[in-house]
Design an enzyme around this catalytic site. Structure first.
Site, PDB file in Angstrom:
ATOM      1  CG  ASP A  93      -8.094  12.740 -26.720  1.00 25.69           C
ATOM      2  OD1 ASP A  93      -8.535  13.728 -27.340  1.00 25.69           O
ATOM      3  OD2 ASP A  93      -8.274  12.582 -25.494  1.00 25.69           O
TER       4      ASP A  93
HETATM    5  C1  BGC Z   1     -10.148  15.523 -25.086  1.00 22.72           C
HETATM    6  C2  BGC Z   1     -11.183  14.753 -25.875  1.00 22.72           C
HETATM    7  C3  BGC Z   1     -11.865  15.679 -26.853  1.00 22.72           C
HETATM    8  C4  BGC Z   1     -10.826  16.318 -27.735  1.00 22.72           C
HETATM    9  C5  BGC Z   1     -11.401  17.252 -28.764  1.00 22.72           C
HETATM   10  C6  BGC Z   1      -9.219  16.342 -25.965  1.00 22.72           C
HETATM   11  O1  BGC Z   1      -8.485  17.244 -25.208  1.00 22.72           O
HETATM   12  O2  BGC Z   1      -9.416  14.634 -24.290  1.00 22.72           O
HETATM   13  O3  BGC Z   1     -12.120  14.177 -25.003  1.00 22.72           O
HETATM   14  O4  BGC Z   1     -12.815  14.982 -27.592  1.00 22.72           O
HETATM   15  O5  BGC Z   1      -9.933  17.063 -26.925  1.00 22.72           O
HETATM   16  O6  BGC Z   1     -11.859  18.416 -28.206  1.00 22.72           O
END
Ligand code: BGC
Length: 775
Positions: A274
Site C-alpha cells: 500500500d
Molecule cells: C490506500 C489504498 C490506495 C492507495 C493509492 C492508499 O492510501 O490505502 O487503498 O490504493 O492509497 O491511492
C-alpha cells in the site's frame, strides 16, 4: 513519441537506439532481460516512480507520473530493455484519475459506480462481474493498466471508516464478490490489485497498529476471503496492507506473502505495498513484496545498499523483478494499446443505475407502503441528504464523477412532483451549511463534514402534510480513508430523530405515509426509531446515478432484491469487536510512517482481536443476541416460497437443491443462503452456523419457479485447529440450513460427514497471549 508510450510493436526502433545486444522484454526470454539489467535498474523497477517530494524528480520520472494524471502510481520504465511504464490507479467504485488536465479542454470524468458494500448486497456475482467489466473498460480506455481494487477486508466493526469500500462481515460473501469483480475488470486485459492484505480493519493509526489475531481467526475469517478471491478470481496483483500483523508488517512478512499466499494458495502474481507501507525495503523484498509504491529515494538506496552489503541476495531481487515483468507483459501499455480516452460513459451510467437498484435493501415495508401507490404524485422531500446525495465515500475510494443524481432529481425524472417550497428552504439551508463547512480546516483527503440536519417547525411540516401525498426522509452519512467513524455517526443525531418523529407523526395523523431512505456507507443504528416510518429503504451510497436508482425502487420499476452482507446490531456496543476497537479516537493521517510504534495504547498501537472468530452473525447467532436486522436480511415487493429441499452427498461434495417460487404479485429475485451447523458446534467452540454458499435467482415472474443448486465441499466444513495446525472436519451429522437470512431458515437438511484433517503451515502466530472469546 513520449518515452513511456513505446511498446513491443516498436521494438525495432528500440533496437536501433540501444544496440542489438540489449534483450527486449517480450522478445528475449525474461531471464535474459533480467540478466541484462543493472542493479540500479532493478532497484528502480521494484520501487516505482514515487510521488512529488518522495522520489528523485528526473525527466523520466516526471513524464512517467504524468501518463495518466491523477493515477496513484506508475512503474519505472527502462527503455533500453523494452520495459514500458505501467499505470496503477484506484479504486473500488470506479477509476480515480484527475477529471481535467492543464492546457486541455477535454474532460476525463469516470463513472462513479456503487460502493463495495452495495455490490455485496446484491449477492449477485454475475452482476458484480458485469459492473467490473464496465469499470475495467474505463481503466483500459483511460490508459491505466492495473486497478487498485477490489478491497475486501472484513467488516469487523461497524465503525471502520473504510467499510464502504469493503464487502461483508462474512468471508465467503467477500471472497465470491471480490472474485467476480476481479474477473469482470480483468476481462478487459487490465489487472486488479486485491487489497489490503491483510487484517486492515481500522483506519486509526493504520500504519502503526499491530493487529493481534489468533491463527484460527486469521484462517477462518480474515484470510479466507482473500484465498477465495485469489483462487477464483486470479488477480494479477495483491496489495499488502499498512498494519502490523502479530508483530510484523504484512509487507515484510514472508509467512504471509510467500508461505500462505504463494505456496499454500498458488498465487503466481505480483505483490505491491500500500502507498508508503512498511518500513524496511530489504525485508519487503525478502518477504516477496515485489514492488514498493509509490516508491521513495530512501527505498531505492536501501535496496542498492542491501545488495552491496550482502543483506539482500540478488536472486531474491531477481525473483521480485521477474514477477513485476510478468505483470508488465500482460498490460495494455506493453501491448501498445491505443486507448481512446473516450469510454462509453452513457452506457456505464446505465450499468451503474441498474446495478445500484439490485443492491438496495428494503428493511421495512409495513402494509406495502412501497412501491409508492399509483395515486402518489406529490412528494415532500425531507432531510438535507435528499438534495445533496452521497455517491460514495472519500479518500482513494472516491471517483471523480461528472455529476450525482440526487433523490430530488431522481424523483423528478420519474415523474413525481417534489414540493418546491420545501426544496427551496432546504437548498438555502444547505448552501449556508456548505459555506460554514468550507471555512473549516480540512486535512487533505479527509471525509467531508455533512450539513447538520435542519430543524423544521410544526407549521412547516403541517404545510407539507396538507400539500403532499407522501413524505420521504433521507438520512445520510459519509466516511472515508484515514479516519474511523464515531459512535455519534453510528447513532442518529438528535435533530435527525426529531425530524423522523415529527414528520412521521404529522403524516400519519393525516393518514399519509412516511418513508425513510438511508444514503449510507455502512451500518447505522436503526433499532430505536425503526417503528416510526412505514418503510425503510437502505439505498447505500449508490454511485452517480443514485437518485435515479432509488426512484426506480420507490416507484416499483425495480423490485428490491438486496440483502444485508452484515448485521445491523441494536447498539454499537453489541458487536463483539467493540471492546477492542478504537472508539472515538482521532485518526492518524500520517502516511509517511514517521511516528510508528510510539506508544502502547490499546486499540491504537495494538488491537487484540479477542472476539476471535465471532465476527458479525457468527457472534450474534452463537450467543443468541438480539439484533436490529440480521445478516442476509432483505425484503422484496413480492414473496417467495421454498419447496422440495434435498441434499445429496457424493465423493465429499454436498449438493443442496431447493425450489423457490415467486408467490406474490410482481416480479422479483431472491437470494438463497446455505448455512452449515457442525454437530459439535457449541462444545467445540464453533459458530452456531456459517455461510457456505449462496445463489440468486433470475428475475422470477409471479408464479414462476427457480430450481436452485448449492454445493459445498466437505473440506470447506473444516475448522482450523491451531494446536495441530490443521484444518479439521469433525465427524457426525451436520445441519445444512437453507435460509432467506441467517435468522430465517426455511429448511433444515442433514447429512453425515466423515472426519478429515489437512495439515497447514504453522505460521503467523500471535506473539502475545490473547484472551479469546469462546462459546
Ligand atoms: C490506500 C489504498 C490506495 C492507495 C493509492 C492508499 O492510501 O490505502 O487503498 O490504493 O492509497 O491511492
Amino acid at each position: 513519441m513520449k518515452k513511456q508510450f513505446f511498446s513491443a510493436a516498436v521494438v525495432a526502433a528500440a533496437l536501433c537506439a540501444c544496440g542489438p545486444s540489449a534483450p527486449q522484454l517480450g522478445q528475449a526470454p525474461i531471464e535474459d532481460v533480467i540478466g541484462a539489467m543493472t542493479l540500479e535498474e532493478k532497484a528502480h523497477l521494484v520501487v516505482g516512480t514515487g510521488m512529488a517530494g518522495s522520489s528523485g524528480d528526473s525527466a523520466v520520472i516526471g513524464e512517467t507520473r504524468n501518463i495518466v494524471p491523477g493515477a496513484a502510481g506508475t512503474t519505472y520504465p527502462i527503455e533500453r530493455l523494452g520495459i514500458p511504464a505501467v499505470v496503477l490507479a484506484d479504486g473500488p467504485a470506479g477509476l480515480r484519475i484527475n477529471p481535467t488536465r492543464e492546457g486541455d479542454t477535454a474532460t476525463y470524468y469516470c463513472t462513479h459506480f456503487p460502493i463495495g458494500t452495495l455490490l455485496a448486497s446484491t449477492w449477485n456475482t454475475d452482476l458484480v462481474e458485469s459492473v467490473g467489466k464496465s469499470i475495467g473498460n474505463e481503466v483500459l480506455e483511460y490508459g491505466a493498466d492495473v486497478l487498485l481494487a477490489p478491497a475486501l477486508n472484513i467488516h469487523r466493526n461497524p465503525l471502520c471508516g473504510r467499510n464502504f469500500e469493503y464487502y461483508s462481515e462474512d468471508p465467503v460473501v467477500s471472497g465470491k464478490i471480490a472474485a467476480a469483480y476481479v474477473r469482470g475488470v480483468q476481462s478487459n486485459g487490465v489487472g486488479t490489485s486485491i487489497k489490503h492484505f491483510a487484517v486492515n480493519n481500522q483506519e486509526t493509526n493504520r500504519t502503526g497498529v499491530d493487529a493481534r489475531v489468533s491463527q484460527r481467526a486469521l484462517r477462518e475469517i480474515y484470510l479466507k476471503g482473500f484465498e477465495i478471491a485469489v483462487k477464483e478470481g486470479k488477480p494479477w496483483t495483491v496489495m499488502s496492507s499498512y498494519n502490523y500483523l502479530n508483530g510484523i508488517y504484512t509487507s515484510e512478512n514472508p509467512e504471509l506473502l510467500n508461505t500462505m499466499l504463494r505456496d499454500e494458495w498458488g498465487f503466481t502474481g505480483m505483490v505491491m505495498t500500500d502507498w508508503f507501507g512498511g518500513k524496511d525495503a530489504v525485508a519487503q523484498m525478502k518477504a516477496g513484496n515485489d514492488m514498493l509504491q509509490p516508491g521513495t529515494d530512501k527505498q531505492y538506496e536501501a535496496i542498492i545498499a542491501g545488495v552491496n552489503e550482502d543483506k539482500l541476495d540478488v536472486a531474491v531481487l531477481d525473483a521480485n523483478v521477474k514477477r513485476i515483468l510478468e505483470m508488465i507483459l500482460q498490460t495494455p501499455h506493453f501491448k501498445g494499446y491505443k486507448y481512446s480516452n473516450k469510454p462509453d460513459l452513457k452506457a456505464h451510467a446505465a450499468v451503474t443505475r441498474q446495478s445500484a437498484t439490485e443492491g438496495m435493501v428494503l428493511l421495512k415495508n409495513q402494509a406495502n407502503a412501497l412501491p409508492l401507490a399509483k395515486e402518489v404524485k406529490n412528494v415532500a422531500l425531507f432531510g438535507c441528504t435528499s438534495y445533496d446525495f452521497v455517491a460514495g465515500g472519500t479518500g482513494s475510494g472516491n471517483v471523480n464523477h461528472a455529476y450525482v443524481v440526487s433523490l430530488l432529481d431522481g424523483l423528478k425524472n420519474a415523474g413525481y412532483t417534489v414540493d418546491e417550497g420545501l426544496k427551496n428552504t432546504y437548498e438555502t439551508y444547505i448552501k449556508a451549511e456548505q459555506e460554514r463547512i468550507a471555512k473549516q480546516k480540512k486535512a487533505w483527503f479527509m471525509p467531508d463534514e455533512r450539513p447538520v440536519e435542519m430543524e423544521l417547525t410544526t407549521a412547516q411540516i403541517q404545510e407539507q402534510v396538507a400539500k403532499n401525498d407522501v413524505a420521504l426522509i433521507t438520512i445520510g452519512r459519509t466516511s472515508g480513508e484515514f479516519l474511523d467513524r464515531k459512535v455519534a455517526d453510528f447513532n442518529l443525531s438528535k435533530a435527525e430523530k426529531q425530524l423522523l418523529q415529527n414528520v412521521t407523526r404529522a403524516f400519519h395523523a393525516a393518514g399519509k405515509k412516511a418513508i425513510v431512505v438511508l444514503n449510507i456507507g455502512d451500518v447505522i443504528e436503526t433499532a430505536s426509531w425503526k417503528a416510526m416510518p412505514d418503510a425503510i429503504l437502505c439505498a447505500w451510497q449508490a454511485g452517480q446515478e443514485g437518485g435515479n436508482s432509488v426512484a426506480d425502487v420507490l416507484s416499483g420499476k425495480a423490485s428490491p432484491s438486496g440483502k444485508l452482507p452484515m448485521t445491523f446490531p441494536v447498539q454499537f456496543e453489541d458487536a463483539a469487536s467493540s471492546d477492542n476497537f478504537p472508539v472515538d479516537v482521532e485518526g492518524n493521517i500520517d502516511i509517511t510512517n514517521k511516528d510508528l510504534k510510539k506508544g502502547n495504547t490499546r486499540n491504537v498501537d495494538y488491537t487484540d482481536y479477542e472476539e476471535d472468530i465471532y465476527v458479525g452473525y457468527r457472534y450474534f447467532d452463537s450467543f443468541n443476541k438480539q439484533v436490529s436486522y440480521p445478516f442476509g436480511y432483505g425484503l422484496s415487493y413480492t414473496t417467495f416460497k421454498y419447496d422440495n429441499p434435498t441434499i445429496e452427498a457424493s465423493n465429499g461434495l454436498y449438493t443442496v437443491r431447493v425450489d423457490v417460487t415467486n408467490t406474490g404479485k410482481v416480479s422479483g429475485k431472491e437470494v438463497v443462503q446455505l448455512y452449515v451447523s457442525a454437530p459439535d458446534a457449541a462444545k467445540a467452540n464453533k459458530p452456531a452456523k456459517e455461510l457456505k454458499a449462496f445463489a440468486k435467482t433470475a428475475e422470477l415472474k409471479p408464479g414462476e419457479k427457480a430450481s436452485i443448486v448449492l454445493t459445498v465441499n466437505a473440506k470447506d466444513l473444516a475448522s482450523f485447529d491451531a494446536a495441530t495446525s490443521s484444518w479439521t472436519v469433525s465427524e457426525g451429522e451436520y445441519k445444512f440450513l437453507v435460509g432467506a437470512s441467517s435468522r430465517d431458515i426455511k429448511a433444515t437438511l442433514k447429512a453425515n460427514v466423515a472426519a478429515s484433517t489437512e495439515k497447514a503451515n504453522d505460521i503467523l502466530k500471535p506473539q502475545q497471549e490473547l484472551k479469546l472469546l469462546k462459546r
